[in-house]
Design a protein around this motif. Structure first.
Motif, PDB file in Angstrom:
ATOM      1  N   GLY A  19     -44.621-125.806 -49.095  1.00 18.05           N
ATOM      2  CA  GLY A  19     -43.748-125.075 -48.185  1.00 18.05           C
ATOM      3  C   GLY A  19     -43.565-123.634 -48.609  1.00 18.05           C
ATOM      4  N   THR A  20     -43.391-123.419 -49.923  1.00 16.66           N
ATOM      5  CA  THR A  20     -43.266-122.055 -50.429  1.00 16.66           C
ATOM      6  C   THR A  20     -44.632-121.457 -50.739  1.00 16.66           C
ATOM      7  OG1 THR A  20     -42.896-122.966 -52.654  1.00 16.66           O
ATOM      8  CG2 THR A  20     -40.956-122.356 -51.368  1.00 16.66           C
ATOM      9  N   VAL A  42     -47.731-128.627 -35.297  1.00 19.89           N
ATOM     10  CA  VAL A  42     -47.973-127.820 -36.494  1.00 19.89           C
ATOM     11  C   VAL A  42     -46.658-127.436 -37.160  1.00 19.89           C
ATOM     12  CG1 VAL A  42     -48.921-125.641 -37.344  1.00 19.89           C
ATOM     13  CG2 VAL A  42     -50.201-126.980 -35.674  1.00 19.89           C
ATOM     14  N   ALA A  43     -45.637-127.115 -36.377  1.00 18.30           N
ATOM     15  CA  ALA A  43     -44.333-126.788 -36.947  1.00 18.30           C
ATOM     16  C   ALA A  43     -43.780-127.955 -37.759  1.00 18.30           C
ATOM     17  CB  ALA A  43     -43.357-126.402 -35.843  1.00 18.30           C
ATOM     18  N   GLY A  44     -43.937-129.170 -37.256  1.00 22.90           N
ATOM     19  CA  GLY A  44     -43.474-130.341 -37.990  1.00 22.90           C
ATOM     20  C   GLY A  44     -44.251-130.566 -39.267  1.00 22.90           C
ATOM     21  N   LEU A  45     -45.563-130.372 -39.198  1.00 22.83           N
ATOM     22  CA  LEU A  45     -46.406-130.512 -40.390  1.00 22.83           C
ATOM     23  C   LEU A  45     -45.997-129.512 -41.461  1.00 22.83           C
ATOM     24  CD1 LEU A  45     -49.794-130.964 -38.511  1.00 22.83           C
ATOM     25  CD2 LEU A  45     -48.709-132.691 -39.973  1.00 22.83           C
ATOM     26  N   VAL A  46     -45.725-128.284 -41.036  1.00 26.98           N
ATOM     27  CA  VAL A  46     -45.306-127.248 -41.978  1.00 26.98           C
ATOM     28  C   VAL A  46     -43.985-127.629 -42.640  1.00 26.98           C
ATOM     29  CG1 VAL A  46     -44.479-124.870 -42.159  1.00 26.98           C
ATOM     30  CG2 VAL A  46     -46.530-125.377 -40.812  1.00 26.98           C
ATOM     31  N   ALA A  47     -43.009-128.057 -41.855  1.00 23.20           N
ATOM     32  CA  ALA A  47     -41.670-128.318 -42.382  1.00 23.20           C
ATOM     33  C   ALA A  47     -41.615-129.519 -43.312  1.00 23.20           C
ATOM     34  CB  ALA A  47     -40.687-128.492 -41.228  1.00 23.20           C
ATOM     35  N   VAL A 106     -37.403-127.127 -32.955  1.00 19.64           N
ATOM     36  CA  VAL A 106     -36.553-126.251 -32.146  1.00 19.64           C
ATOM     37  C   VAL A 106     -36.502-124.839 -32.725  1.00 19.64           C
ATOM     38  CG1 VAL A 106     -34.197-125.848 -31.337  1.00 19.64           C
ATOM     39  CG2 VAL A 106     -35.166-128.158 -31.253  1.00 19.64           C
ATOM     40  N   LEU A 107     -36.309-124.733 -34.041  1.00 16.09           N
ATOM     41  CA  LEU A 107     -36.219-123.414 -34.668  1.00 16.09           C
ATOM     42  C   LEU A 107     -37.491-122.601 -34.474  1.00 16.09           C
ATOM     43  CD1 LEU A 107     -34.381-124.138 -38.056  1.00 16.09           C
ATOM     44  CD2 LEU A 107     -33.458-123.038 -36.002  1.00 16.09           C
ATOM     45  N   CYS A 108     -38.650-123.239 -34.651  1.00 16.81           N
ATOM     46  CA  CYS A 108     -39.919-122.521 -34.504  1.00 16.81           C
ATOM     47  C   CYS A 108     -40.161-122.143 -33.044  1.00 16.81           C
ATOM     48  CB  CYS A 108     -41.068-123.361 -35.040  1.00 16.81           C
ATOM     49  SG  CYS A 108     -41.034-123.576 -36.842  1.00 16.81           S
ATOM     50  N   ALA A 109     -39.800-123.029 -32.115  1.00 17.89           N
ATOM     51  CA  ALA A 109     -39.951-122.707 -30.694  1.00 17.89           C
ATOM     52  C   ALA A 109     -39.112-121.495 -30.321  1.00 17.89           C
ATOM     53  CB  ALA A 109     -39.566-123.911 -29.842  1.00 17.89           C
ATOM     54  N   MET A 110     -37.915-121.417 -30.901  1.00 16.29           N
ATOM     55  CA  MET A 110     -37.063-120.269 -30.650  1.00 16.29           C
ATOM     56  C   MET A 110     -37.609-119.005 -31.323  1.00 16.29           C
ATOM     57  SD  MET A 110     -33.368-122.156 -31.265  1.00 16.29           S
ATOM     58  CE  MET A 110     -32.437-120.630 -31.104  1.00 16.29           C
ATOM     59  N   HIS A 139     -45.229-120.731 -39.289  1.00 16.04           N
ATOM     60  CA  HIS A 139     -45.416-121.018 -40.713  1.00 16.04           C
ATOM     61  C   HIS A 139     -44.286-120.465 -41.582  1.00 16.04           C
ATOM     62  CE1 HIS A 139     -49.345-122.895 -40.298  1.00 16.04           C
ATOM     63  NE2 HIS A 139     -49.532-122.038 -39.310  1.00 16.04           N
ATOM     64  N   LEU A 140     -43.867-119.233 -41.335  1.00 12.81           N
ATOM     65  CA  LEU A 140     -42.771-118.699 -42.135  1.00 12.81           C
ATOM     66  C   LEU A 140     -41.458-119.420 -41.817  1.00 12.81           C
ATOM     67  CD1 LEU A 140     -41.584-116.732 -44.144  1.00 12.81           C
ATOM     68  CD2 LEU A 140     -41.425-115.026 -42.327  1.00 12.81           C
ATOM     69  N   VAL A 141     -41.116-119.507 -40.541  1.00 14.03           N
ATOM     70  CA  VAL A 141     -39.856-120.153 -40.161  1.00 14.03           C
ATOM     71  C   VAL A 141     -39.892-121.648 -40.489  1.00 14.03           C
ATOM     72  CG1 VAL A 141     -38.340-120.727 -38.212  1.00 14.03           C
ATOM     73  CG2 VAL A 141     -39.337-118.436 -38.404  1.00 14.03           C
ATOM     74  N   GLY A 142     -41.004-122.310 -40.193  1.00 13.04           N
ATOM     75  CA  GLY A 142     -41.117-123.728 -40.510  1.00 13.04           C
ATOM     76  C   GLY A 142     -41.067-123.999 -41.999  1.00 13.04           C
ATOM     77  N   GLY A 143     -41.725-123.132 -42.785  1.00  9.40           N
ATOM     78  CA  GLY A 143     -41.697-123.296 -44.238  1.00  9.40           C
ATOM     79  C   GLY A 143     -40.309-123.085 -44.809  1.00  9.40           C
ATOM     80  N   VAL A 144     -39.613-122.072 -44.311  1.00  9.81           N
ATOM     81  CA  VAL A 144     -38.239-121.828 -44.760  1.00  9.81           C
ATOM     82  C   VAL A 144     -37.336-123.014 -44.408  1.00  9.81           C
ATOM     83  CG1 VAL A 144     -36.183-120.408 -44.381  1.00  9.81           C
ATOM     84  CG2 VAL A 144     -38.412-119.308 -44.712  1.00  9.81           C
ATOM     85  N   ALA A 145     -37.449-123.492 -43.164  1.00  5.02           N
ATOM     86  CA  ALA A 145     -36.610-124.617 -42.732  1.00  5.02           C
ATOM     87  C   ALA A 145     -36.862-125.857 -43.580  1.00  5.02           C
ATOM     88  CB  ALA A 145     -36.867-124.916 -41.257  1.00  5.02           C
ATOM     89  N   GLY A 146     -38.135-126.220 -43.734  1.00  2.00           N
ATOM     90  CA  GLY A 146     -38.460-127.416 -44.501  1.00  2.00           C
ATOM     91  C   GLY A 146     -38.037-127.328 -45.952  1.00  2.00           C
ATOM     92  N   SER A 147     -38.185-126.148 -46.541  1.00  2.00           N
ATOM     93  CA  SER A 147     -37.810-125.974 -47.948  1.00  2.00           C
ATOM     94  C   SER A 147     -36.300-126.057 -48.139  1.00  2.00           C
ATOM     95  CB  SER A 147     -38.342-124.628 -48.467  1.00  2.00           C
ATOM     96  OG  SER A 147     -39.756-124.592 -48.435  1.00  2.00           O
ATOM     97  N   LEU A 148     -35.551-125.422 -47.260  1.00  2.00           N
ATOM     98  CA  LEU A 148     -34.098-125.447 -47.387  1.00  2.00           C
ATOM     99  C   LEU A 148     -33.514-126.818 -47.058  1.00  2.00           C
ATOM    100  CD1 LEU A 148     -33.077-121.990 -45.863  1.00  2.00           C
ATOM    101  CD2 LEU A 148     -33.261-122.616 -48.281  1.00  2.00           C
ATOM    102  N   LEU A 149     -34.126-127.526 -46.126  1.00  2.00           N
ATOM    103  CA  LEU A 149     -33.594-128.828 -45.729  1.00  2.00           C
ATOM    104  C   LEU A 149     -33.703-129.870 -46.829  1.00  2.00           C
ATOM    105  CD1 LEU A 149     -34.785-128.981 -42.007  1.00  2.00           C
ATOM    106  CD2 LEU A 149     -32.428-128.724 -42.834  1.00  2.00           C
ATOM    107  N   VAL A 150     -34.543-129.626 -47.834  1.00  2.00           N
ATOM    108  CA  VAL A 150     -34.557-130.488 -49.015  1.00  2.00           C
ATOM    109  C   VAL A 150     -33.160-130.541 -49.623  1.00  2.00           C
ATOM    110  CG1 VAL A 150     -35.417-130.747 -51.370  1.00  2.00           C
ATOM    111  CG2 VAL A 150     -36.990-130.090 -49.544  1.00  2.00           C
ATOM    112  N   GLY A 151     -32.484-129.387 -49.650  1.00  2.00           N
ATOM    113  CA  GLY A 151     -31.151-129.313 -50.226  1.00  2.00           C
ATOM    114  C   GLY A 151     -30.092-130.048 -49.438  1.00  2.00           C
ATOM    115  N   LEU A 152     -30.425-130.473 -48.223  1.00  2.00           N
ATOM    116  CA  LEU A 152     -29.491-131.235 -47.399  1.00  2.00           C
ATOM    117  C   LEU A 152     -29.848-132.713 -47.330  1.00  2.00           C
ATOM    118  CD1 LEU A 152     -29.063-128.806 -44.352  1.00  2.00           C
ATOM    119  CD2 LEU A 152     -27.690-128.926 -46.446  1.00  2.00           C
ATOM    120  N   PHE A 153     -31.146-133.028 -47.185  1.00  3.07           N
ATOM    121  CA  PHE A 153     -31.562-134.393 -46.862  1.00  3.07           C
ATOM    122  C   PHE A 153     -32.222-135.157 -48.011  1.00  3.07           C
ATOM    123  CE2 PHE A 153     -31.547-132.325 -42.626  1.00  3.07           C
ATOM    124  CZ  PHE A 153     -30.692-133.199 -41.969  1.00  3.07           C
TER     125      PHE A 153
END
Length: 452
Positions: free
Chosen positions: A178-179, A281-286, A308-312, A332-346
């Motif tokens: 992701g990073t 692809v957004a899901g794969l990235v995240a 949703v975030l990448c579509a926006m 890729h940038l937004v999806g990677g950021v989302a997926g990386s940060l969501l580790v800290g939540l889920f």
């Protein structure tokens, strides 16, 4: 003994033919992702840029492979030097390795680990190319790839995955890139396009995809190859973690595709094939950084949020005025950021490690670590990539001439065209011309039927 190499002593793991075969298959799956990316990007551009887009991915297979053997593997996975870079002389040229030597603590040979990681190094710069469609000299792009992997990818991959790398030691979780891959490539794409500027006709001329079937083919190959990309990153499946990552990859991708399509239906009034491909692809990235830390229910959440975030995000370029041709930043940038940060939540604490996210009683500690990793990689890649593009632009020039861009980069840079209709008969000239499609995800809103 160089770090990362084990001998076949009785007190350490021995070579596993099952894990070795599994990792060779995963390496081949990751390799096929680069041609898949070429088709995905190639279908999204206009006809006159198709071959150039394909070649910008394919050239990475050649350049990065040679550099990886010469010094890339050593710089990435060699002995740590201050947390920033690695170096081991036995890894230079891969000449100091024996075929029975194992990668540190694992049951696969060093050669297998090296070729698996090579495929990651190949696809990462290829991802950047989608942001630069229609306007970059092929020779300049090839030189940029060589410089970028040397200055950016090899160090960043060491930070994240190399023993002693500062993000690795901090405890940043990045299961498969992701990073190191997606944020790295997305930030680099933004840095380069801010230097080289917009395409001729940006926001004025129609630039829709010329071949949605090619886009869907490319997305399918990416989805298929991504199982090797993600599940293989555990370097074996003796404890079942790789199987969890395999399942989560499928689950998050499906959730992201559905979420993107739902957003698109509400926003634009239709479910488009381009939206389905881009959502997948957004899901794969995240899920790439997070899939080894979350449950399947968490994977649904990660995928849906990223979709949703990448579509926006893909529409931001029109508001902010940067020309990201094929939405590398938005996906890729937004999806990677989302997926990386969501580790800290889920993060559940029950898969790859005992680290728990905020929603599982772990507090904000891991989210803070993830944020450090995200923004460190983003800042370094953005600045370093912009500097490289600036230096190349001021020396050999990054952009083709304007008349070449308008007439088509394929013929000028490659002396070929993607489709040869010279032998086709029929009354093509008697038909009314159809406007060229746009190459942007944001421009994929359905075309309304009108009365004749």
């Amino acid at each position: 003994m160089p770090p990362g190499i084990s001998t076949l002593a009785a007190d350490i793991p021995t070579l596993s033919s099952a894990n070795t075969g599994f990792m060779l298959i995963c390496s081949a799956l990751v390799m096929i992702m680069t041609p898949g990316l070429a088709f995905f990007y190639g279908g999204m551009v206009r006809v006159k840029s198709t071959l150039n887009m394909l070649m910008m991915s394919f050239i990475s297979l050649g350049i990065v492979t040679i550099l990886w053997v010469l010094y890339g593997f050593s710089a990435t996975f060699g002995t740590d030097k201050g947390g920033f870079i690695g170096w081991t002389s036995d890894y230079v040229g891969l000449s100091g390795l024996g075929i029975t030597q194992l990668w540190d603590g694992y049951t696969i040979p060093v050669y297998v680990f090296a070729v698996f990681q090579l495929m990651f190094a190949i696809i990462t710069p290829a991802l950047i190319s989608g942001a630069l469609a229609d306007r970059v000299k092929f020779s300049a792009w090839a030189l940029f790839v060589a410089l970028w992997v040397t200055v950016v990818y090899f160090p960043v991959a060491h930070w994240v995955w190399g023993a002693g790398g500062w993000l690795f030691e901090l405890g940043v979780i990045d299961f498969a890139g992701g990073t190191a891959v997606h944020i790295n490539a997305g930030a680099a794409a933004l840095g380069v396009i801010l230097v080289i500027g917009k395409r001729v006709g940006f926001k004025r001329d129609p630039m829709r995809p010329h071949s949605l079937p090619l886009v869907m083919l490319g997305a399918g190959l990416l989805w298929f190859g991504w199982f090797g990309f993600n599940a293989g990153s555990w370097l074996g499946n003796d404890d079942g973690v790789g199987a969890v990552m395999f399942l989560n990859t499928q689950v998050a991708t499906a959730a992201a595709m559905l979420a993107w399509l739902a957003y698109e239906k509400i926003r634009h009034g239709a479910f488009t094939t381009l939206g389905a491909a881009s959502g997948a692809v957004a899901g794969l990235v995240a899920i790439t950084p997070s899939g080894g830390a979350v449950s399947p229910l968490g994977a649904i959440a990660v995928g849906a949020i990223a979709g949703v975030l990448c579509a926006m995000a893909v529409g931001l370029k029109f508001k902010l005025g940067y020309d990201d041709s094929l939405d590398v930043v938005g996906v890729h940038l937004v999806g990677g950021v989302a997926g990386s940060l969501l580790v800290g939540l889920f993060a559940t604490g029950g898969v790859q490690s005992d680290v728990k996210g905020l929603f599982y009683g772990g507090g904000l500690d891991q989210l803070g670590k993830q944020a450090v990793g995200v923004f460190a990689v983003l800042a370094y890649s953005l600045v370093a990539s912009a500097v490289l593009a600036f230096l190349l632009d001021k020396t050999i020039g990054m952009r083709v001439d304007e008349d070449v861009e308008v007439s088509g980069i394929d013929q000028d840079e490659h002396a070929e065209t993607a489709y040869d209709f010279s032998g086709a008969g029929g009354g093509a000239g008697s038909r009314k011309a159809v406007p060229a499609p746009s190459d942007t995800v944001a421009a994929a809103a359905p075309i309304k039927k009108v009365d004749a």
